[in-house]
Motif scaffolding. Sequence first.
Motif, PDB file in Angstrom:
ATOM      1  N   ASN A 107       0.827  -1.205   0.000  1.00 45.13           N
ATOM      2  CA  ASN A 107       0.000   0.000   0.000  1.00 45.13           C
ATOM      3  C   ASN A 107       0.866   1.261   0.000  1.00 45.13           C
ATOM      4  N   SER A 108       1.858   1.304   0.874  1.00 45.46           N
ATOM      5  CA  SER A 108       2.730   2.482   0.928  1.00 45.46           C
ATOM      6  C   SER A 108       3.474   2.683  -0.388  1.00 45.46           C
ATOM      7  N   VAL A 109       4.066   1.616  -0.901  1.00 42.62           N
ATOM      8  CA  VAL A 109       4.888   1.726  -2.110  1.00 42.62           C
ATOM      9  C   VAL A 109       4.051   2.097  -3.335  1.00 42.62           C
ATOM     10  N   THR A 110       2.873   1.500  -3.469  1.00 41.09           N
ATOM     11  CA  THR A 110       2.094   1.709  -4.692  1.00 41.09           C
ATOM     12  C   THR A 110       1.102   2.855  -4.623  1.00 41.09           C
ATOM     13  N   ARG A 111       0.580   3.157  -3.431  1.00 41.51           N
ATOM     14  CA  ARG A 111      -0.481   4.165  -3.338  1.00 41.51           C
ATOM     15  C   ARG A 111      -0.040   5.476  -2.684  1.00 41.51           C
ATOM     16  N   ILE A 112       0.845   5.399  -1.722  1.00 45.33           N
ATOM     17  CA  ILE A 112       1.220   6.596  -0.962  1.00 45.33           C
ATOM     18  C   ILE A 112       2.480   7.255  -1.531  1.00 45.33           C
ATOM     19  N   PHE A 113       3.532   6.475  -1.708  1.00 44.44           N
ATOM     20  CA  PHE A 113       4.815   7.049  -2.114  1.00 44.44           C
ATOM     21  C   PHE A 113       4.770   7.835  -3.424  1.00 44.44           C
ATOM     22  N   PRO A 114       4.040   7.393  -4.444  1.00 43.27           N
ATOM     23  CA  PRO A 114       3.996   8.208  -5.665  1.00 43.27           C
ATOM     24  C   PRO A 114       3.413   9.605  -5.454  1.00 43.27           C
ATOM     25  N   LYS A 115       2.672   9.801  -4.367  1.00 45.50           N
ATOM     26  CA  LYS A 115       2.126  11.128  -4.054  1.00 45.50           C
ATOM     27  C   LYS A 115       3.126  11.999  -3.298  1.00 45.50           C
ATOM     28  N   LEU A 116       4.171  11.375  -2.760  1.00 46.23           N
ATOM     29  CA  LEU A 116       5.150  12.093  -1.934  1.00 46.23           C
ATOM     30  C   LEU A 116       6.459  12.366  -2.660  1.00 46.23           C
ATOM     31  N   GLY A 117       6.733  11.628  -3.717  1.00 49.25           N
ATOM     32  CA  GLY A 117       8.004  11.792  -4.411  1.00 49.25           C
ATOM     33  C   GLY A 117       8.163  10.749  -5.488  1.00 49.25           C
ATOM     34  N   GLU A 118       9.392  10.357  -5.706  1.00 52.89           N
ATOM     35  CA  GLU A 118       9.702   9.342  -6.707  1.00 52.89           C
ATOM     36  C   GLU A 118      10.210   8.089  -6.008  1.00 52.89           C
ATOM     37  N   THR A 119       9.997   6.960  -6.638  1.00 56.54           N
ATOM     38  CA  THR A 119      10.488   5.705  -6.095  1.00 56.54           C
ATOM     39  C   THR A 119      11.531   5.125  -7.032  1.00 56.54           C
ATOM     40  N   GLY A 120      12.459   4.379  -6.460  1.00 55.26           N
ATOM     41  CA  GLY A 120      13.484   3.746  -7.273  1.00 55.26           C
ATOM     42  C   GLY A 120      14.176   2.656  -6.493  1.00 55.26           C
ATOM     43  N   THR A 121      14.995   1.909  -7.197  1.00 51.86           N
ATOM     44  CA  THR A 121      15.776   0.854  -6.565  1.00 51.86           C
ATOM     45  C   THR A 121      17.114   1.416  -6.109  1.00 51.86           C
ATOM     46  N   THR A 122      17.758   0.676  -5.277  1.00 54.72           N
ATOM     47  CA  THR A 122      19.097   1.050  -4.815  1.00 54.72           C
ATOM     48  C   THR A 122      20.019   1.276  -6.004  1.00 54.72           C
ATOM     49  N   ARG A 123      20.002   0.349  -6.943  1.00 52.41           N
ATOM     50  CA  ARG A 123      20.870   0.463  -8.121  1.00 52.41           C
ATOM     51  C   ARG A 123      20.589   1.754  -8.890  1.00 52.41           C
ATOM     52  N   GLU A 124      19.309   2.060  -9.125  1.00 55.69           N
ATOM     53  CA  GLU A 124      18.956   3.279  -9.865  1.00 55.69           C
ATOM     54  C   GLU A 124      19.434   4.532  -9.128  1.00 55.69           C
ATOM     55  N   ILE A 125      19.260   4.553  -7.832  1.00 60.26           N
ATOM     56  CA  ILE A 125      19.652   5.710  -7.045  1.00 60.26           C
ATOM     57  C   ILE A 125      21.173   5.884  -7.048  1.00 60.26           C
ATOM     58  N   ILE A 126      21.898   4.780  -6.867  1.00 64.68           N
ATOM     59  CA  ILE A 126      23.368   4.844  -6.877  1.00 64.68           C
ATOM     60  C   ILE A 126      23.864   5.312  -8.253  1.00 64.68           C
ATOM     61  N   GLU A 127      23.251   4.829  -9.319  1.00 64.04           N
ATOM     62  CA  GLU A 127      23.645   5.276 -10.662  1.00 64.04           C
ATOM     63  C   GLU A 127      23.415   6.771 -10.846  1.00 64.04           C
ATOM     64  N   LEU A 128      22.299   7.286 -10.312  1.00 64.45           N
ATOM     65  CA  LEU A 128      22.034   8.729 -10.413  1.00 64.45           C
ATOM     66  C   LEU A 128      23.044   9.540  -9.609  1.00 64.45           C
ATOM     67  N   ILE A 129      23.435   9.030  -8.445  1.00 66.96           N
ATOM     68  CA  ILE A 129      24.465   9.724  -7.653  1.00 66.96           C
ATOM     69  C   ILE A 129      25.759   9.791  -8.451  1.00 66.96           C
ATOM     70  N   GLY A 130      26.140   8.656  -9.021  1.00 68.55           N
ATOM     71  CA  GLY A 130      27.385   8.589  -9.792  1.00 68.55           C
ATOM     72  C   GLY A 130      27.369   9.487 -11.017  1.00 68.55           C
ATOM     73  N   SER A 131      26.267   9.488 -11.771  1.00 66.71           N
ATOM     74  CA  SER A 131      26.212  10.292 -12.993  1.00 66.71           C
ATOM     75  C   SER A 131      26.144  11.782 -12.672  1.00 66.71           C
ATOM     76  N   ALA A 132      25.528  12.145 -11.571  1.00 68.08           N
ATOM     77  CA  ALA A 132      25.455  13.558 -11.191  1.00 68.08           C
ATOM     78  C   ALA A 132      26.795  14.083 -10.702  1.00 68.08           C
ATOM     79  N   ARG A 133      27.649  13.192 -10.234  1.00 69.65           N
ATOM     80  CA  ARG A 133      28.941  13.598  -9.683  1.00 69.65           C
ATOM     81  C   ARG A 133      30.100  13.370 -10.664  1.00 69.65           C
ATOM     82  N   ALA A 134      29.803  12.827 -11.831  1.00 73.76           N
ATOM     83  CA  ALA A 134      30.862  12.503 -12.807  1.00 73.76           C
ATOM     84  C   ALA A 134      31.385  13.730 -13.509  1.00 73.76           C
TER      85      ALA A 134
END
Length: 187
Positions: free
Chosen positions: A160-187
């Motif tokens: 319920n939290s992941v599918t119904r609540i979280f999309p209203k509060l922000g963005e969701t992603g996996t650990t891998r996706e988040i780490i890749e975004l950190i790396g690409s933003a800092r490259a």
Amino acid sequence: MPVTKLDAAVALIVIDLQKGIVAMPTAQPVREILEHARALAEAFRRHRLPVVLVNVDGGAPGRTEQARSVANFPGGWTEIVPELNQQPDDHTVTKRTWGAFTNTDLEAYLRSLAVTHVVVAGVATSVGVESTARHAYELGFNVTLAVDAMTDRSPDAHVNSVTRIFPKLGETGTTREIIELIGSARA
């Protein structure tokens, strides 16, 4: 909506990955949650981004139908799990309510670092994680939720939290996706 970007001033908030909490039964295997949370913490530290480790020691006053007492918990139950490899530069927050912002220094700490974005992980998805994400959103932070680095005692509450609540509060992603975004933003 999957995670698309992270602000340059982003911090990681890890909720209640402490000895007494991770010893309880969870919907997803806690070992995987700890591995993902550790990977996130290591990536944030590697890029010199703030890591906030939150533990809970008590509960909010007030009457509920499902009252919990911490009186019977074992000694050391509030200690952050060693798997997170807590570092001296990590900021620690001890909370006594569901959310990590209520009656703590978390908002002031993040504002002092000009943080505009938080990534939230931990347990329980529908309680500490969701409460902290809701409050962060209400305070004007951009919020990303690392959905494979969190779990709940109830599979239904987690979904319920992941599918119904979280999309209203922000963005969701996996650990891998988040780490890749950190790396690409800092490259």
